[in-house]
Design an enzyme around this catalytic site. Structure first.
Site, PDB file in Angstrom:
ATOM      1  N   ASN A   1       0.867  -1.185   0.000  1.00  0.00           N
ATOM      2  CA  ASN A   1       0.000   0.000   0.000  1.00  0.00           C
ATOM      3  C   ASN A   1       0.899   1.228   0.000  1.00  0.00           C
ATOM      4  O   ASN A   1       1.455   1.586   1.032  1.00  0.00           O
ATOM      5  CB  ASN A   1      -0.901  -0.051   1.253  1.00  0.00           C
ATOM      6  CG  ASN A   1      -1.761   1.180   1.408  1.00  0.00           C
ATOM      7  OD1 ASN A   1      -1.831   2.021   0.509  1.00  0.00           O
ATOM      8  ND2 ASN A   1      -2.430   1.290   2.551  1.00  0.00           N
TER       9      ASN A   1
ATOM     10  N   LYS B   1       0.081   4.238  -0.316  1.00  0.00           N
ATOM     11  CA  LYS B   1      -0.587   5.424   0.263  1.00  0.00           C
ATOM     12  C   LYS B   1      -0.357   6.639  -0.635  1.00  0.00           C
ATOM     13  O   LYS B   1      -0.199   6.472  -1.840  1.00  0.00           O
ATOM     14  CB  LYS B   1      -0.126   5.649   1.712  1.00  0.00           C
ATOM     15  CG  LYS B   1      -0.294   4.372   2.538  1.00  0.00           C
ATOM     16  CD  LYS B   1      -0.184   4.564   4.020  1.00  0.00           C
ATOM     17  CE  LYS B   1      -0.342   3.213   4.714  1.00  0.00           C
ATOM     18  NZ  LYS B   1      -0.348   3.307   6.170  1.00  0.00           N
TER      19      LYS B   1
ATOM     20  N   HIS C   1      -9.788   0.844   4.803  1.00  0.00           N
ATOM     21  CA  HIS C   1      -8.524   1.075   5.513  1.00  0.00           C
ATOM     22  C   HIS C   1      -8.776   2.038   6.682  1.00  0.00           C
ATOM     23  O   HIS C   1      -9.588   2.957   6.568  1.00  0.00           O
ATOM     24  CB  HIS C   1      -7.481   1.653   4.557  1.00  0.00           C
ATOM     25  CG  HIS C   1      -6.103   1.679   5.144  1.00  0.00           C
ATOM     26  ND1 HIS C   1      -5.697   2.660   6.033  1.00  0.00           N
ATOM     27  CD2 HIS C   1      -5.060   0.833   5.006  1.00  0.00           C
ATOM     28  CE1 HIS C   1      -4.448   2.408   6.402  1.00  0.00           C
ATOM     29  NE2 HIS C   1      -4.040   1.315   5.799  1.00  0.00           N
TER      30      HIS C   1
ATOM     31  N   GLU D   1      -7.184   4.475   7.753  1.00  0.00           N
ATOM     32  CA  GLU D   1      -6.977   5.903   7.445  1.00  0.00           C
ATOM     33  C   GLU D   1      -8.200   6.480   6.738  1.00  0.00           C
ATOM     34  O   GLU D   1      -8.535   7.652   6.907  1.00  0.00           O
ATOM     35  CB  GLU D   1      -5.697   6.070   6.608  1.00  0.00           C
ATOM     36  CG  GLU D   1      -4.453   5.884   7.479  1.00  0.00           C
ATOM     37  CD  GLU D   1      -3.222   5.374   6.754  1.00  0.00           C
ATOM     38  OE1 GLU D   1      -3.171   5.406   5.508  1.00  0.00           O
ATOM     39  OE2 GLU D   1      -2.292   4.908   7.442  1.00  0.00           O
TER      40      GLU D   1
ATOM     41  N   GLU E   1      -5.616  -5.151  10.558  1.00  0.00           N
ATOM     42  CA  GLU E   1      -4.627  -4.093  10.770  1.00  0.00           C
ATOM     43  C   GLU E   1      -4.942  -3.357  12.071  1.00  0.00           C
ATOM     44  O   GLU E   1      -5.785  -2.455  12.083  1.00  0.00           O
ATOM     45  CB  GLU E   1      -4.667  -3.096   9.605  1.00  0.00           C
ATOM     46  CG  GLU E   1      -4.287  -3.693   8.263  1.00  0.00           C
ATOM     47  CD  GLU E   1      -3.714  -2.638   7.340  1.00  0.00           C
ATOM     48  OE1 GLU E   1      -2.584  -2.819   6.873  1.00  0.00           O
ATOM     49  OE2 GLU E   1      -4.372  -1.618   7.112  1.00  0.00           O
TER      50      GLU E   1
ATOM     51  N   GLY F   1       2.108   2.248  10.758  1.00  0.00           N
ATOM     52  CA  GLY F   1       3.039   3.362  10.608  1.00  0.00           C
ATOM     53  C   GLY F   1       3.709   3.796  11.901  1.00  0.00           C
ATOM     54  O   GLY F   1       4.335   4.850  11.954  1.00  0.00           O
TER      55      GLY F   1
ATOM     56  N   SER G   1       3.197  -2.022  10.464  1.00  0.00           N
ATOM     57  CA  SER G   1       4.646  -2.039  10.724  1.00  0.00           C
ATOM     58  C   SER G   1       5.295  -3.390  10.423  1.00  0.00           C
ATOM     59  O   SER G   1       6.219  -3.815  11.132  1.00  0.00           O
ATOM     60  CB  SER G   1       4.938  -1.589  12.152  1.00  0.00           C
ATOM     61  OG  SER G   1       4.488  -0.259  12.351  1.00  0.00           O
TER      62      SER G   1
END
Ligand code: PGA
Length: 255
Positions: free
Chosen positions: A9, A11, A98, A100, A170, A176, A216
């Site tokens: 991904n 991003k 996701h 985010e 996730e 991250g 991560s």
């Protein structure tokens, strides 16, 4: 036998030239050793999709995915991209839900459910993301959160539709942050997801479902994570932006 998938991904990173450069590097480093039952999916920003699919030249191991789509096929939705448009650009996968998107774009289970419907209708494979926040984990509500995300966004699908999903667990606190979930922590949730899918559909479907871990993940921790019984690959953010790291993660399944 479950399919192993490593999805990158990207991003909102890399301009067009840098995206092409990274992808060319990945193609060069990926060698014929990648097992036939393993799939590598690269999810760049929308503007790279057409160019990357052209570079693929029918390579059966790698596919291109998008990071999001709108739930309608077309219409007055300024700035949006539909699943049918992604299909026409050569994408095969779409990341849906996701964290985010949930956090910064207020996506809730209802809209995620509609997006899953649209992606499936357009014969693309959704990579459906679920996961708890740190607060939810610390208060011990994470299993309930995962269950309600599954129910709210995906359990309306019939068995034939659900079969086409790739799931990604996730934990939001691991994305991250460098704070990877311990392999046992991830395994526990993956097994829980599989048990809920078995309850809702069937043991057979649950056993065949590919469930990725994301948060991560890097070349150092990938082998231990992917060594867990119910972890079938990874959704890789930061480490997918470095060709060598991404390939090293992919190669975990070949060693
Ligand atoms: P990360 O991102 O690997 O950088 O933690 C994973 C993701 O958000 O899919």
């Amino acid at each position: 036998m479950r399919k192993n998938i490593i999805a990158g991904n990207w991003k909102m990173n890399l301009d067009h030239a840098a995206g092409l450069e990274l992808f060319a590097e990945i193609l060069t480093l990926i060698n014929d050793d990648v097992k036939g039952d393993q799939k590598v999916v690269v999810c760049p920003p929308y503007i790279h999709i057409t160019s990357l699919t052209q570079l693929l030249k029918g390579n059966p191991t790698i596919a291109i995915g998008a990071q999001n789509c709108h739930h309608a096929d077309s219409g007055a939705y300024t700035g949006e991209i539909s699943a049918s448009m992604l299909k026409s650009s050569g994408a095969e996968y779409v990341i849906i839900g996701h964290s985010e998107r949930r956090a910064f774009f207020a996506e809730d289970d209802l809209v995620i459910a509609k997006k899953l419907d649209s992606v499936l209708k357009n014969k693309l494979s959704p990579i459906f993301c679920i996961g708890e926040t740190l607060e939810q984990r610390n208060t011990g509500t994470h299993f309930g959160v995962i269950e309600s995300q599954l129910k709210g966004a995906a359990f309306h699908l019939d068995e034939a539709q659900f079969k086409k999903l790739v799931l990604a667990y996730e934990p939001v606190w691991a994305i991250g942050t460098g704070l990877t979930a311990a392999p046992e922590q991830a395994q526990e949730v993956h097994a829980f997801i599989r048990s809920k899918v078995a309850e809702q559909y069937s043991h057979e479907l649950a056993n065949e479902l590919t469930i990725l871990y994301g948060g991560s993940c890097n070349p150092k921790n990938a082998a231990e994570l992917f060594g867990q019984e119910d972890i079938d690959g990874g959704l890789i953010g930061g480490a997918s932006l470095k060709a060598r790291d991404f390939i090293d993660i992919i190669m975990v399944f070949n060693s």
